[in-house]
Write an enzyme that holds these catalytic residues in place. Structure first.
Site, PDB file in Angstrom:
ATOM      1  CG  ASP A  87     -36.647  37.800  -7.231  1.00 50.60           C
ATOM      2  OD1 ASP A  87     -35.584  38.442  -7.169  1.00 50.60           O
ATOM      3  OD2 ASP A  87     -36.771  36.638  -6.803  1.00 50.60           O
TER       4      ASP A  87
ATOM      5  NE  ARG B  53      -9.423  45.081 -14.460  1.00 49.78           N
ATOM      6  CZ  ARG B  53      -9.037  45.405 -13.236  1.00 49.78           C
ATOM      7  NH1 ARG B  53      -9.849  46.074 -12.430  1.00 49.78           N
ATOM      8  NH2 ARG B  53      -7.846  45.065 -12.814  1.00 49.78           N
TER       9      ARG B  53
ATOM     10  N   GLY C 155     -32.614  37.214  -9.466  1.00 46.36           N
ATOM     11  CA  GLY C 155     -33.705  36.999 -10.424  1.00 46.36           C
ATOM     12  C   GLY C 155     -33.589  35.589 -10.972  1.00 46.36           C
TER      13      GLY C 155
ATOM     14  CG  HIS D 163     -28.034  37.190   0.194  1.00 49.98           C
ATOM     15  ND1 HIS D 163     -27.126  36.287  -0.289  1.00 49.98           N
ATOM     16  CD2 HIS D 163     -29.206  36.536   0.272  1.00 49.98           C
ATOM     17  CE1 HIS D 163     -27.726  35.121  -0.479  1.00 49.98           C
ATOM     18  NE2 HIS D 163     -28.992  35.253  -0.144  1.00 49.98           N
TER      19      HIS D 163
ATOM     20  CD  GLN E 136     -29.098  42.033  -6.307  1.00 54.18           C
ATOM     21  OE1 GLN E 136     -29.754  42.172  -7.309  1.00 54.18           O
ATOM     22  NE2 GLN E 136     -28.424  40.931  -6.046  1.00 54.18           N
TER      23      GLN E 136
HETATM   24  O1  F6P Z   1     -36.003  36.824  -2.793  1.00 45.01           O
HETATM   25  C1  F6P Z   1     -35.922  36.019  -3.971  1.00 45.01           C
HETATM   26  C2  F6P Z   1     -34.506  35.790  -4.274  1.00 45.01           C
HETATM   27  O2  F6P Z   1     -33.976  37.041  -4.207  1.00 45.01           O
HETATM   28  C3  F6P Z   1     -34.103  35.152  -5.594  1.00 45.01           C
HETATM   29  O3  F6P Z   1     -33.908  36.032  -6.657  1.00 45.01           O
HETATM   30  C4  F6P Z   1     -32.822  34.433  -5.215  1.00 45.01           C
HETATM   31  O4  F6P Z   1     -32.532  33.366  -6.069  1.00 45.01           O
HETATM   32  C5  F6P Z   1     -33.142  33.956  -3.855  1.00 45.01           C
HETATM   33  O5  F6P Z   1     -33.948  34.953  -3.277  1.00 45.01           O
HETATM   34  C6  F6P Z   1     -31.946  33.637  -3.001  1.00 45.01           C
HETATM   35  O6  F6P Z   1     -32.344  33.559  -1.682  1.00 45.01           O
HETATM   36  P1  F6P Z   1     -31.630  32.731  -0.514  1.00 45.01           P
HETATM   37  O7  F6P Z   1     -30.175  32.853  -0.721  1.00 45.01           O
HETATM   38  O8  F6P Z   1     -32.129  33.395   0.715  1.00 45.01           O
HETATM   39  O9  F6P Z   1     -32.116  31.323  -0.646  1.00 45.01           O
END
Ligand code: F6P
Length: 341
Positions: A127, A162, A170, A271, A273
Protein backbone atom coordinates in the site's frame (compact mmCIF):
# COMPACT_ATOMS: atom_id res chain seq x y z
CA UNK A 1 24.56 -12.85 19.44
CA UNK A 2 21.22 -14.41 18.48
CA UNK A 3 18.87 -12.27 16.43
CA UNK A 4 15.24 -13.11 15.66
CA UNK A 5 13.45 -12.13 12.48
CA UNK A 6 9.72 -12.17 11.73
CA UNK A 7 7.27 -11.05 9.03
CA UNK A 8 3.86 -9.71 10.12
CA UNK A 9 0.65 -8.45 8.52
CA UNK A 10 -0.39 -8.97 4.90
CA UNK A 11 2.39 -10.61 2.90
CA UNK A 12 4.17 -8.69 0.20
CA UNK A 13 6.69 -9.40 -2.59
CA UNK A 14 10.21 -8.78 -1.27
CA UNK A 15 9.84 -10.22 2.24
CA UNK A 16 12.14 -13.13 1.40
CA UNK A 17 14.74 -10.73 0.01
CA UNK A 18 14.89 -8.98 3.41
CA UNK A 19 15.17 -12.31 5.26
CA UNK A 20 17.97 -13.39 2.93
CA UNK A 21 19.91 -10.15 3.47
CA UNK A 22 19.52 -10.40 7.27
CA UNK A 23 20.72 -14.02 7.31
CA UNK A 24 23.61 -13.44 4.90
CA UNK A 25 24.98 -10.33 6.60
CA UNK A 26 24.15 -11.46 10.14
CA UNK A 27 26.00 -14.76 9.75
CA UNK A 28 28.75 -13.90 7.29
CA UNK A 29 29.73 -10.45 8.54
CA UNK A 30 28.89 -10.61 12.26
CA UNK A 31 28.94 -14.33 13.04
CA UNK A 32 25.44 -14.15 14.60
CA UNK A 33 22.92 -16.92 14.86
CA UNK A 34 19.61 -16.04 13.23
CA UNK A 35 16.27 -17.37 14.45
CA UNK A 36 13.21 -17.17 12.22
CA UNK A 37 9.94 -16.74 14.16
CA UNK A 38 6.84 -18.19 12.47
CA UNK A 39 3.67 -16.25 11.59
CA UNK A 40 4.39 -12.68 12.65
CA UNK A 41 4.06 -11.83 16.35
CA UNK A 42 2.51 -15.26 16.93
CA UNK A 43 6.04 -16.75 16.74
CA UNK A 44 7.57 -14.86 19.67
CA UNK A 45 4.33 -15.42 21.63
CA UNK A 46 4.24 -19.19 21.21
CA UNK A 47 7.93 -19.88 20.73
CA UNK A 48 7.40 -21.31 17.23
CA UNK A 49 10.76 -20.68 15.58
CA UNK A 50 13.58 -22.30 13.67
CA UNK A 51 17.23 -21.49 13.16
CA UNK A 52 17.93 -19.89 9.78
CA UNK A 53 21.22 -20.90 8.20
CA UNK A 54 22.76 -19.88 4.89
CA UNK A 55 21.21 -22.87 3.10
CA UNK A 56 17.71 -21.75 4.13
CA UNK A 57 17.98 -18.52 2.17
CA UNK A 58 19.44 -19.90 -1.03
CA UNK A 59 17.18 -19.19 -3.98
CA UNK A 60 14.56 -17.23 -2.04
CA UNK A 61 15.46 -13.79 -3.41
CA UNK A 62 13.02 -14.05 -6.29
CA UNK A 63 10.28 -15.89 -4.43
CA UNK A 64 7.08 -14.05 -3.40
CA UNK A 65 5.41 -14.52 -0.01
CA UNK A 66 7.47 -15.23 3.08
CA UNK A 67 9.27 -18.42 4.10
CA UNK A 68 8.39 -17.54 7.73
CA UNK A 69 4.64 -17.22 7.24
CA UNK A 70 2.66 -14.23 8.43
CA UNK A 71 -0.34 -13.35 10.58
CA UNK A 72 -2.14 -10.34 11.98
CA UNK A 73 -1.52 -11.38 15.62
CA UNK A 74 -1.48 -8.50 18.09
CA UNK A 75 0.38 -9.42 21.33
CA UNK A 76 -1.20 -6.41 23.05
CA UNK A 77 -4.61 -8.09 22.58
CA UNK A 78 -3.38 -11.27 24.29
CA UNK A 79 -3.44 -11.54 28.10
CA UNK A 80 0.14 -11.35 29.38
CA UNK A 81 1.34 -11.17 25.74
CA UNK A 82 4.38 -8.99 26.36
CA UNK A 83 5.58 -11.13 29.28
CA UNK A 84 5.20 -14.24 27.14
CA UNK A 85 7.34 -12.67 24.42
CA UNK A 86 9.92 -11.68 27.01
CA UNK A 87 10.17 -15.22 28.37
CA UNK A 88 10.25 -16.85 24.90
CA UNK A 89 13.13 -14.57 23.88
CA UNK A 90 14.97 -15.35 27.14
CA UNK A 91 14.39 -19.13 26.76
CA UNK A 92 15.66 -19.07 23.17
CA UNK A 93 18.56 -16.73 23.98
CA UNK A 94 17.38 -14.15 21.44
CA UNK A 95 18.95 -10.74 22.10
CA UNK A 96 17.14 -8.62 19.52
CA UNK A 97 14.39 -8.77 16.91
CA UNK A 98 14.05 -7.54 13.35
CA UNK A 99 10.34 -7.07 12.60
CA UNK A 100 9.33 -6.71 8.95
CA UNK A 101 5.86 -5.27 8.62
CA UNK A 102 3.46 -2.42 8.02
CA UNK A 103 1.78 0.04 10.37
CA UNK A 104 0.35 -2.66 12.68
CA UNK A 105 3.44 -4.89 13.00
CA UNK A 106 5.66 -1.84 13.47
CA UNK A 107 3.20 -0.29 15.94
CA UNK A 108 3.72 -3.41 18.07
CA UNK A 109 7.50 -3.11 17.54
CA UNK A 110 7.38 0.46 18.86
CA UNK A 111 5.42 -0.55 21.97
CA UNK A 112 7.73 -3.53 22.64
CA UNK A 113 10.75 -1.22 22.44
CA UNK A 114 9.08 1.03 25.02
CA UNK A 115 8.58 -2.13 27.11
CA UNK A 116 12.31 -2.85 27.00
CA UNK A 117 12.57 -5.35 24.11
CA UNK A 118 15.11 -4.46 21.42
CA UNK A 119 13.40 -4.25 18.02
CA UNK A 120 14.43 -2.82 14.66
CA UNK A 121 11.68 -2.35 12.08
CA UNK A 122 11.69 -2.85 8.31
CA UNK A 123 8.84 -1.20 6.36
CA UNK A 124 6.84 -3.40 4.01
CA UNK A 125 3.46 -2.97 2.42
CA UNK A 126 2.14 -2.98 -1.09
CA UNK A 127 0.00 0.00 0.00
CA UNK A 128 3.06 2.32 0.38
CA UNK A 129 1.25 4.06 3.22
CA UNK A 130 3.99 4.07 5.86
CA UNK A 131 5.14 7.51 6.90
CA UNK A 132 8.84 8.39 7.14
CA UNK A 133 9.92 6.36 4.11
CA UNK A 134 9.63 7.49 0.51
CA UNK A 135 8.68 3.98 -0.60
CA UNK A 136 7.98 0.59 0.94
CA UNK A 137 9.05 -2.54 -0.93
CA UNK A 138 6.18 -4.47 -2.50
CA UNK A 139 4.53 -1.32 -3.82
CA UNK A 140 6.43 -1.31 -7.11
CA UNK A 141 5.47 -4.94 -7.76
CA UNK A 142 1.80 -4.29 -6.95
CA UNK A 143 1.74 -1.28 -9.28
CA UNK A 144 3.31 -3.36 -12.08
CA UNK A 145 0.71 -6.10 -11.64
CA UNK A 146 -2.18 -3.62 -11.59
CA UNK A 147 -0.81 -1.73 -14.61
CA UNK A 148 -0.46 -4.93 -16.60
CA UNK A 149 -4.05 -5.83 -15.70
CA UNK A 150 -5.27 -2.39 -16.84
CA UNK A 151 -3.40 -2.76 -20.16
CA UNK A 152 -5.07 -6.13 -20.72
CA UNK A 153 -8.51 -4.92 -19.66
CA UNK A 154 -8.30 -1.96 -22.01
CA UNK A 155 -8.16 -4.11 -25.15
CA UNK A 156 -11.11 -6.26 -24.17
CA UNK A 157 -13.09 -3.21 -22.99
CA UNK A 158 -12.54 -1.55 -26.36
CA UNK A 159 -13.58 -4.66 -28.29
CA UNK A 160 -16.91 -4.71 -26.46
CA UNK A 161 -17.27 -0.96 -25.98
CA UNK A 162 -17.82 -1.42 -22.25
CA UNK A 163 -16.76 0.50 -19.18
CA UNK A 164 -14.34 -1.46 -17.02
CA UNK A 165 -13.95 -0.71 -13.33
CA UNK A 166 -10.71 -2.06 -11.84
CA UNK A 167 -10.70 -2.35 -8.03
CA UNK A 168 -7.24 -2.31 -6.48
CA UNK A 169 -6.04 -2.60 -2.87
CA UNK A 170 -5.66 0.42 -0.61
CA UNK A 171 -7.70 0.72 2.54
CA UNK A 172 -6.86 4.26 3.56
CA UNK A 173 -4.32 5.30 0.95
CA UNK A 174 -4.78 5.39 -2.81
CA UNK A 175 -1.13 5.02 -3.86
CA UNK A 176 -1.67 1.83 -5.90
CA UNK A 177 -4.74 3.32 -7.61
CA UNK A 178 -2.92 6.58 -8.37
CA UNK A 179 0.26 5.03 -9.76
CA UNK A 180 -1.33 2.17 -11.70
CA UNK A 181 -4.06 4.50 -12.96
CA UNK A 182 -1.49 7.00 -14.22
CA UNK A 183 0.73 4.30 -15.71
CA UNK A 184 -2.22 2.53 -17.34
CA UNK A 185 -3.84 5.71 -18.68
CA UNK A 186 -7.06 5.31 -16.68
CA UNK A 187 -9.89 7.72 -17.47
CA UNK A 188 -10.92 8.03 -13.82
CA UNK A 189 -8.93 7.28 -10.65
CA UNK A 190 -10.72 7.13 -7.31
CA UNK A 191 -8.85 7.12 -4.00
CA UNK A 192 -9.90 6.90 -0.33
CA UNK A 193 -8.49 10.36 0.36
CA UNK A 194 -11.08 12.13 -1.85
CA UNK A 195 -14.77 11.06 -1.67
CA UNK A 196 -16.09 10.93 -5.23
CA UNK A 197 -19.22 12.25 -6.92
CA UNK A 198 -20.98 9.46 -8.85
CA UNK A 199 -22.48 12.13 -11.16
CA UNK A 200 -19.00 13.36 -12.03
CA UNK A 201 -17.73 9.81 -12.66
CA UNK A 202 -20.70 9.19 -14.96
CA UNK A 203 -19.95 12.46 -16.82
CA UNK A 204 -16.31 11.39 -17.39
CA UNK A 205 -17.42 7.92 -18.50
CA UNK A 206 -19.94 9.37 -20.97
CA UNK A 207 -17.38 11.77 -22.36
CA UNK A 208 -15.08 8.83 -23.01
CA UNK A 209 -17.82 6.79 -24.67
CA UNK A 210 -18.70 9.76 -26.92
CA UNK A 211 -15.16 9.68 -28.27
CA UNK A 212 -15.67 5.98 -29.11
CA UNK A 213 -13.31 4.79 -26.44
CA UNK A 214 -14.04 2.34 -23.63
CA UNK A 215 -13.55 4.00 -20.24
CA UNK A 216 -11.28 2.46 -17.60
CA UNK A 217 -12.00 3.46 -14.02
CA UNK A 218 -9.43 2.53 -11.34
CA UNK A 219 -10.88 2.54 -7.84
CA UNK A 220 -9.12 1.84 -4.53
CA UNK A 221 -11.04 -0.57 -2.29
CA UNK A 222 -11.33 2.16 0.38
CA UNK A 223 -12.73 4.86 -1.94
CA UNK A 224 -16.18 6.06 -1.00
CA UNK A 225 -18.90 8.09 -2.69
CA UNK A 226 -19.65 11.56 -1.31
CA UNK A 227 -22.00 11.20 1.64
CA UNK A 228 -21.70 7.40 1.47
CA UNK A 229 -19.70 4.81 3.37
CA UNK A 230 -16.93 2.34 2.54
CA UNK A 231 -18.18 -0.88 0.94
CA UNK A 232 -17.39 -3.80 3.26
CA UNK A 233 -16.94 -7.50 2.55
CA UNK A 234 -17.27 -8.23 6.23
CA UNK A 235 -17.77 -5.99 9.27
CA UNK A 236 -15.75 -8.40 11.39
CA UNK A 237 -12.60 -6.76 12.76
CA UNK A 238 -9.10 -8.26 12.87
CA UNK A 239 -6.78 -7.99 15.92
CA UNK A 240 -5.81 -4.48 14.83
CA UNK A 241 -9.42 -3.31 14.38
CA UNK A 242 -9.56 -3.44 10.56
CA UNK A 243 -12.72 -4.48 8.72
CA UNK A 244 -12.50 -6.25 5.34
CA UNK A 245 -13.12 -3.84 2.49
CA UNK A 246 -14.10 -4.77 -1.04
CA UNK A 247 -17.01 -4.38 -3.39
CA UNK A 248 -16.88 -0.71 -4.31
CA UNK A 249 -15.87 -1.68 -7.88
CA UNK A 250 -18.95 -3.83 -8.45
CA UNK A 251 -21.20 -1.23 -6.84
CA UNK A 252 -19.78 1.49 -9.09
CA UNK A 253 -19.99 -0.64 -12.25
CA UNK A 254 -23.70 -1.22 -11.52
CA UNK A 255 -24.26 2.53 -10.99
CA UNK A 256 -22.51 3.31 -14.28
CA UNK A 257 -24.63 0.76 -16.18
CA UNK A 258 -27.84 2.04 -14.60
CA UNK A 259 -27.08 5.70 -15.29
CA UNK A 260 -25.50 5.47 -18.76
CA UNK A 261 -27.35 2.47 -20.17
CA UNK A 262 -23.96 1.17 -21.29
CA UNK A 263 -22.48 -2.18 -20.33
CA UNK A 264 -20.07 -2.02 -17.45
CA UNK A 265 -18.01 -4.70 -15.70
CA UNK A 266 -15.92 -4.77 -12.53
CA UNK A 267 -12.68 -6.65 -11.98
CA UNK A 268 -11.28 -7.00 -8.45
CA UNK A 269 -7.52 -7.56 -8.56
CA UNK A 270 -7.40 -8.51 -4.86
CA UNK A 271 -4.54 -10.69 -3.64
CA UNK A 272 -3.08 -11.07 -7.15
CA UNK A 273 -1.41 -7.74 -6.33
CA UNK A 274 0.45 -9.30 -3.41
CA UNK A 275 1.53 -12.55 -5.03
CA UNK A 276 4.43 -13.71 -7.14
CA UNK A 277 7.96 -12.59 -7.75
CA UNK A 278 9.06 -9.06 -6.76
CA UNK A 279 10.25 -6.57 -9.36
CA UNK A 280 13.97 -5.79 -9.55
CA UNK A 281 13.31 -2.45 -7.79
CA UNK A 282 11.61 -4.21 -4.86
CA UNK A 283 14.34 -6.86 -4.64
CA UNK A 284 17.00 -4.18 -4.38
CA UNK A 285 15.06 -2.03 -1.89
CA UNK A 286 14.18 -5.03 0.30
CA UNK A 287 17.79 -6.25 0.23
CA UNK A 288 19.13 -2.81 1.22
CA UNK A 289 16.56 -2.55 4.03
CA UNK A 290 17.65 -5.96 5.36
CA UNK A 291 21.35 -5.03 5.29
CA UNK A 292 20.72 -1.72 7.08
CA UNK A 293 18.48 -3.38 9.70
CA UNK A 294 21.43 -5.64 10.56
CA UNK A 295 23.62 -2.54 10.96
CA UNK A 296 21.08 -0.99 13.34
CA UNK A 297 21.01 -4.15 15.49
CA UNK A 298 24.83 -4.27 15.44
CA UNK A 299 24.91 -0.65 16.68
CA UNK A 300 22.34 -1.45 19.41
CA UNK A 301 20.11 1.22 17.84
CA UNK A 302 16.64 -0.11 18.75
CA UNK A 303 13.22 1.47 18.35
CA UNK A 304 14.11 2.55 14.82
CA UNK A 305 12.88 1.66 11.35
CA UNK A 306 15.09 1.67 8.26
CA UNK A 307 13.67 4.01 5.64
CA UNK A 308 14.31 5.22 2.11
CA UNK A 309 14.96 8.95 1.75
CA UNK A 310 15.80 9.83 -1.81
CA UNK A 311 18.33 7.16 -2.69
CA UNK A 312 19.75 6.72 0.82
CA UNK A 313 18.69 4.29 3.54
CA UNK A 314 18.37 6.10 6.86
CA UNK A 315 17.05 5.24 10.34
CA UNK A 316 13.93 6.91 11.72
CA UNK A 317 12.23 6.46 15.08
CA UNK A 318 9.47 3.84 15.02
CA UNK A 319 7.33 6.40 16.85
CA UNK A 320 7.70 8.78 13.89
CA UNK A 321 7.10 6.03 11.34
CA UNK A 322 3.87 4.82 12.96
CA UNK A 323 2.43 8.15 14.10
CA UNK A 324 0.26 8.57 11.02
CA UNK A 325 -0.34 6.97 7.64
CA UNK A 326 1.18 8.44 4.50
CA UNK A 327 -1.83 9.19 2.33
CA UNK A 328 -1.94 10.65 -1.19
CA UNK A 329 -1.58 14.46 -1.00
CA UNK A 330 -4.35 16.30 -2.86
CA UNK A 331 -1.90 18.05 -5.15
CA UNK A 332 -0.62 14.64 -6.33
CA UNK A 333 -4.18 13.48 -6.99
CA UNK A 334 -4.96 16.70 -8.85
CA UNK A 335 -2.00 16.11 -11.18
CA UNK A 336 -3.75 12.95 -12.38
CA UNK A 337 -7.10 14.70 -12.91
CA UNK A 338 -5.76 16.28 -16.12
CA UNK A 339 -6.28 12.85 -17.72
CA UNK A 340 -9.82 12.19 -16.43
CA UNK A 341 -12.69 11.85 -18.86
O1 F6P B 1 -1.32 -5.41 2.66
C1 F6P B 1 -2.32 -4.43 2.96
C2 F6P B 1 -3.55 -4.80 2.26
O2 F6P B 1 -3.12 -5.03 0.99
C3 F6P B 1 -4.72 -3.82 2.21
O3 F6P B 1 -4.71 -2.91 1.16
C4 F6P B 1 -5.91 -4.76 2.13
O4 F6P B 1 -7.09 -4.18 2.59
C5 F6P B 1 -5.47 -5.87 3.01
O5 F6P B 1 -4.08 -5.98 2.83
C6 F6P B 1 -6.18 -7.18 2.77
O6 F6P B 1 -5.46 -8.19 3.38
P1 F6P B 1 -6.03 -9.59 3.89
O7 F6P B 1 -7.03 -10.04 2.91
O8 F6P B 1 -4.81 -10.44 3.95
O9 F6P B 1 -6.61 -9.33 5.24
Amino acid sequence: MRVGVLTGGGDCPGLNAVIRAVVRKGIEVHGWEIVGFRSGWKGPLTGESRPLVLGDVEEILTRGGTILGSSRTNPYKVDGGVDRIRSVLAEQGVDALIAIGGEDTLGVARRLTDDGIGVVGVPKTIDNDLAATDYTFGFDTAVHIATEAIDRLRTTAESHHRALVVEVMGRHAGWIALHSGLAGGANVILVPERPFSVDKVVEWVERRFERMYAPIIVVAEGALPEGGAEVLQSGEKDAFGHVRLGGVGTWLADEISARTGKESRAVVLGHTQRGGTPTAYDRVLATRFGLHAVDAVHDGDFGVMVALRGTEIVRVKLAEATAELKTVPMERYEEAQVFFG
